[in-house]
Design a protein around this motif. Structure first.
Motif, mmCIF file in Angstrom:
data_model
loop_
_atom_site.group_PDB
_atom_site.id
_atom_site.type_symbol
_atom_site.label_atom_id
_atom_site.label_comp_id
_atom_site.label_asym_id
_atom_site.label_seq_id
_atom_site.Cartn_x
_atom_site.Cartn_y
_atom_site.Cartn_z
ATOM 1 N N LEU A 158 0.809 -1.220 0.000
ATOM 2 C CA LEU A 158 0.000 0.000 0.000
ATOM 3 C C LEU A 158 0.841 1.269 0.000
ATOM 4 N N GLY A 159 2.150 1.115 0.007
ATOM 5 C CA GLY A 159 3.038 2.269 0.173
ATOM 6 C C GLY A 159 2.763 3.434 -0.745
ATOM 7 N N LYS A 160 2.532 3.180 -2.037
ATOM 8 C CA LYS A 160 2.359 4.255 -3.023
ATOM 9 C C LYS A 160 0.910 4.739 -3.109
ATOM 10 N N PHE A 161 0.020 4.132 -2.322
ATOM 11 C CA PHE A 161 -1.405 4.415 -2.513
ATOM 12 C C PHE A 161 -2.075 4.964 -1.254
ATOM 13 N N GLN A 162 -1.266 5.601 -0.390
ATOM 14 C CA GLN A 162 -1.817 6.075 0.878
ATOM 15 C C GLN A 162 -2.948 7.085 0.695
ATOM 16 N N LYS A 163 -2.892 7.882 -0.364
ATOM 17 C CA LYS A 163 -3.937 8.898 -0.562
ATOM 18 C C LYS A 163 -5.291 8.283 -0.888
ATOM 19 N N LYS A 164 -5.270 7.059 -1.402
ATOM 20 C CA LYS A 164 -6.534 6.370 -1.696
ATOM 21 C C LYS A 164 -7.069 5.601 -0.488
ATOM 22 N N CYS A 165 -6.241 5.456 0.548
ATOM 23 C CA CYS A 165 -6.586 4.566 1.657
ATOM 24 C C CYS A 165 -7.458 5.241 2.706
ATOM 25 N N THR A 166 -8.328 4.452 3.271
ATOM 26 C CA THR A 166 -9.098 4.861 4.439
ATOM 27 C C THR A 166 -9.229 3.632 5.328
ATOM 28 N N VAL A 167 -9.414 3.848 6.611
ATOM 29 C CA VAL A 167 -9.503 2.740 7.554
ATOM 30 C C VAL A 167 -10.957 2.500 7.935
ATOM 31 N N VAL A 168 -11.398 1.270 7.769
ATOM 32 C CA VAL A 168 -12.702 0.837 8.268
ATOM 33 C C VAL A 168 -12.456 -0.446 9.063
ATOM 34 N N GLU A 169 -12.588 -0.353 10.346
ATOM 35 C CA GLU A 169 -12.282 -1.490 11.201
ATOM 36 C C GLU A 169 -13.295 -2.620 10.991
ATOM 37 N N ASN A 170 -12.840 -3.854 11.178
ATOM 38 C CA ASN A 170 -13.767 -4.979 11.209
ATOM 39 C C ASN A 170 -14.620 -4.905 12.467
ATOM 40 N N VAL A 171 -15.802 -5.476 12.401
ATOM 41 C CA VAL A 171 -16.734 -5.370 13.523
ATOM 42 C C VAL A 171 -17.378 -6.720 13.803
ATOM 43 N N ILE A 172 -18.073 -6.802 14.923
ATOM 44 C CA ILE A 172 -18.826 -8.004 15.272
ATOM 45 C C ILE A 172 -20.248 -7.611 15.666
ATOM 46 N N THR A 173 -21.131 -8.589 15.641
ATOM 47 C CA THR A 173 -22.492 -8.418 16.151
ATOM 48 C C THR A 173 -22.502 -8.943 17.576
ATOM 49 N N THR A 174 -22.610 -8.051 18.537
ATOM 50 C CA THR A 174 -22.455 -8.446 19.942
ATOM 51 C C THR A 174 -23.657 -9.224 20.468
ATOM 52 N N ALA A 345 -12.635 -5.863 31.559
ATOM 53 C CA ALA A 345 -13.583 -4.751 31.436
ATOM 54 C C ALA A 345 -13.151 -3.776 30.347
ATOM 55 N N ALA A 346 -11.844 -3.498 30.265
ATOM 56 C CA ALA A 346 -11.342 -2.571 29.244
ATOM 57 C C ALA A 346 -11.538 -3.141 27.841
ATOM 58 N N GLY A 347 -11.350 -4.446 27.701
ATOM 59 C CA GLY A 347 -11.537 -5.073 26.399
ATOM 60 C C GLY A 347 -12.972 -4.984 25.921
ATOM 61 N N ARG A 348 -13.898 -5.269 26.808
ATOM 62 C CA ARG A 348 -15.318 -5.194 26.435
ATOM 63 C C ARG A 348 -15.692 -3.761 26.034
ATOM 64 N N GLU A 349 -15.219 -2.797 26.807
ATOM 65 C CA GLU A 349 -15.527 -1.399 26.507
ATOM 66 C C GLU A 349 -14.928 -0.981 25.174
ATOM 67 N N ARG A 350 -13.721 -1.442 24.876
ATOM 68 C CA ARG A 350 -13.085 -1.097 23.594
ATOM 69 C C ARG A 350 -13.892 -1.646 22.417
ATOM 70 N N VAL A 351 -14.385 -2.859 22.547
ATOM 71 C CA VAL A 351 -15.188 -3.439 21.472
ATOM 72 C C VAL A 351 -16.473 -2.641 21.275
ATOM 73 N N ILE A 352 -17.159 -2.335 22.356
ATOM 74 C CA ILE A 352 -18.432 -1.614 22.260
ATOM 75 C C ILE A 352 -18.240 -0.243 21.622
ATOM 76 N N ARG A 353 -17.146 0.422 21.952
ATOM 77 C CA ARG A 353 -16.905 1.780 21.446
ATOM 78 C C ARG A 353 -16.409 1.805 20.000
ATOM 79 N N ASN A 354 -15.675 0.778 19.593
ATOM 80 C CA ASN A 354 -14.964 0.884 18.318
ATOM 81 C C ASN A 354 -15.258 -0.200 17.297
ATOM 82 N N PHE A 355 -15.805 -1.326 17.695
ATOM 83 C CA PHE A 355 -15.850 -2.466 16.787
ATOM 84 C C PHE A 355 -17.235 -3.105 16.668
#
Length: 371
Positions: A158-174, A345-355
């Protein structure tokens, strides 16, 4: 209504990380019309409808370095694009042969989203052949999605294509991981099955990059009284069993979907010994963290694993391939109840907030609508 053609290696009911991501996007993006083309799990090709979405499943005649091969795929893809006339093609990479097919048939008018899940690590020779096609694919792409900031910045491709890149994290159905009073009884039964000892859980396909042999080596150095439960199957299953000479290690085979949450809630530690960037994210890490089961992971270059599990916050990360350090991290979590509870507890909170889907819904819609 904007039409989206998704190209995934496989698609549910086939179970896999990329397949789950593709499925979740389709399930939650109601404002668009979706079609899917993918490989079938056997040699026969077929069209079917899965959860209201039309699926074209192409039967491969062979597999090379875990990559399905089908020459008929080219014609089927060409006809599908012609008949469906998608506005956007959402391509899940890596998928080497189909990348070439797509580049040869995609119309100029059609926008291309490349969802980059992982580097190819199974065969250096295969990747050397594929790299020019991969670079052509990235040049043609209108948007490149990386599943973590670390993958975007560290993946050499991806080195030459950073301007085209965007981040979309993977998620789960809790919702699939929440437990009922009946589930709690089943969890207690599961614990009794393993002698009510702390459970160190690991599961996944038994393939080289998953690193299960390091967990088996680490077990010999874990000082706490516990059991190591290894779920899943694969080409290395018998070899892994042969390596294991400890009564503390239990191979339980493929864990049924309706039992997975029971194992995750019953476990004290989630062992995730993957060692290469072929493990680009680790959706099962999210599942374990949501269940308040702290993970132990290796440091993996160009992988989102260490973005998902924050070292010292939601779990423990150790030097790649260091079985002794892995064992020590497991012992820390089994010995220190305060650390265990805090990381859980921190792991669960991180998932709920971000994933969860709610956290990325707007990102997917913005990508589609911008095209």
């Amino acid at each position: 209504m904007k039409k989206i053609l998704h190209i995934s290696k496989f698609y549910p009911p086939y179970i896999g990380g990329i397949e789950t991501v593709c499925h979740e996007i389709i399930v939650h993006s109601h404002r668009y019309q979706h079609r899917v083309v993918c490989f079938n799990g056997h040699r026969d090709s077929m069209n079917d409808v899965y959860e209201g979405v039309e699926i074209t499943r192409v039967g491969p005649f062979a597999s090379v370095a875990s990559q399905p091969v089908s020459f008929s795929y080219f014609g089927r893809l060409k006809r599908l694009i012609s008949s469906f006339e998608p506005h956007i093609i959402h391509f899940h990479a890596p998928n080497p042969l189909v990348s070439l097919y797509l580049l040869l048939v995609i119309p100029r008018r059609c926008k291309l989203v490349v969802h980059y899940h992982a580097e190819i690590c199974t065969s250096k020779m295969l990747y050397a052949c594929y790299r020019p096609i991969e670079q052509w694919l990235f040049r043609r792409a209108d948007v490149i999605i990386a599943t973590s900031p670390k993958l975007q910045t560290d993946a050499a491709a991806l080195g030459k294509f950073q301007k085209k890149c965007t981040v979309v994290e993977n998620v789960i159905t809790t919702d699939d991981l929440d437990i009922s009073p009946d589930d709690e009884k089943r969890i207690e039964e599961l614990k009794r099955r393993f002698g009510n000892k702390p459970v160190v859980l690991a599961f996944g396909r038994h393939v080289p990059y998953k690193g299960f042999e390091y967990l088996i080596e680490a077990e010999r150095m874990i000082k706490n009284d516990c059991v190591v439960v290894i779920g899943g199957e694969g080409p290395l299953t018998e070899e892994l069993k042969a390596m294991s000479d400890s009564p503390r290690i239990h191979f339980v085979g493929r864990i049924p979907d309706d039992e997975l949450k029971l194992y995750l809630h019953a476990a004290s530690v989630f062992a995730f010994p993957s060692i290469t960037s072929a493990e680009a994210f680790g959706i099962v890490l999210l599942q374990a963290m949501y269940c308040k089961t702290p993970p132990v992971t290796f440091t993996i270059p160009a992988s989102g694993v260490n973005f998902v599990n924050l070292n010292g916050v939601t779990g423990i990360e150790v030097e790649n391939g260091n079985a002794a350090a892995f064992a020590g991290a497991v012992d820390m979590l089994l010995s220190d109840s305060e650390m265990h509870a805090g990381m859980g507890a921190a792991g669960r909170e991180r998932v709920i907030r971000n994933f969860t889907w709610e956290s990325i819904d707007a990102k997917i819609a913005e990508i589609y609508d911008s095209l």
